[in-house]
Scaffold this active site. Sequence first.
Site, PDB file in Angstrom:
ATOM      1  N   TYR A  72       8.979  64.406  91.655  1.00  0.00           N
ATOM      2  CA  TYR A  72       9.838  65.030  92.661  1.00  0.00           C
ATOM      3  C   TYR A  72      10.932  65.845  91.985  1.00  0.00           C
ATOM      4  CZ  TYR A  72       7.863  61.493  95.840  1.00  0.00           C
ATOM      5  OH  TYR A  72       7.021  60.700  96.575  1.00  0.00           O
ATOM      6  N   ASP A  86      19.519  59.780 103.308  1.00  0.00           N
ATOM      7  CA  ASP A  86      19.304  61.219 103.191  1.00  0.00           C
ATOM      8  C   ASP A  86      20.055  61.904 104.335  1.00  0.00           C
ATOM      9  OD1 ASP A  86      17.768  60.782 105.467  1.00  0.00           O
ATOM     10  OD2 ASP A  86      15.847  61.075 104.449  1.00  0.00           O
ATOM     11  N   ARG A 184      15.120  58.261  97.734  1.00  0.00           N
ATOM     12  CA  ARG A 184      16.414  58.170  98.425  1.00  0.00           C
ATOM     13  C   ARG A 184      17.276  57.068  97.814  1.00  0.00           C
ATOM     14  NH1 ARG A 184      14.813  56.800 104.301  1.00  0.00           N
ATOM     15  NH2 ARG A 184      12.792  56.279 103.409  1.00  0.00           N
TER      16      ARG A 184
END
Length: 302
Positions: A72, A86, A184
């Site tokens: 990511y 988030d 997250r």
Amino acid sequence: MNPSNIIDGIIVIDKPKGVTSFDVVAKVRRAIGQRRVGHAGTLDPNVDGVLVVALGKATKLIDELQTRPKRYIGEITLGFATESEDLDGEVVEETTITTPFSNRVIDEAIAELQGHIKQTPPMFSAVKVNGKRLYEYARAGESVDRPIRDAIIYNFKRTSDVIYVDQRQLFNFEATVSKGTYIRTLAVDVGKKIGVPATMTSLTRTMGSGITQEDAITLESLKTLSREELLQHIISIQDILTWPIKSLSDDEWFAVKNGQKISQWEPSNDYLQLVYHGELKAVYAYDREQNVWRSRYVFTNE
């Protein structure tokens, strides 16, 4: 549908923000014209990037595909936290950063989150506790003890300068992680190491199941490409698998297609791709306790 027209393999979609992984599967199902379609790892609606979609017999490999690393890129902001970790959730904590943290302090916090780590999954997640998903408890305003989960962080690094704006700090990152890792939560944990609330404010998956964004096609292109053009983007099952290949004799094929255990093969690897007359038929796994090979995946209807 005529069985001869069924597609077996993988197609990689570059999922845009604003659609669910289920939406993507439904669109692929319509474009390909077959029902047996599934994805290897959910992307939240507000996350874009690589979504690996399995077709036909390749859906049997979803559990294997999900064990492979994911990568990511994204952004972490220090100075506030949300209920969802988030930007989808309400802000639950804020801190004014009057003296910016140095790059060294931030990088040291990131360095502590490498290798095998423990994570507490966010309340807004699909982890089940007592038969209910955590997000169901969260939406009902109920609290519940969350299970501690194992994760492997293969690589986690800051990839931009740290920007100080509006008494918050933000920076870009790249992370390669194992199945079950919550990015997250990784962002939140960076903040905890420093001593301030933190939120993941942007996220894109650039690799899923070892397949990168360069191999992906856009969701929009599903509407414009013909079936023949789509076939050019299919990754075959044999190209997905990396295990050694064994060609079967007639007798061995008879045993394999009947699901028999096999003891005479050398255990040089934990898995073998079994090919008969040039066609992949099955994968066998070696049972080290029983010293036998057992059927793991079957790709034939015979």
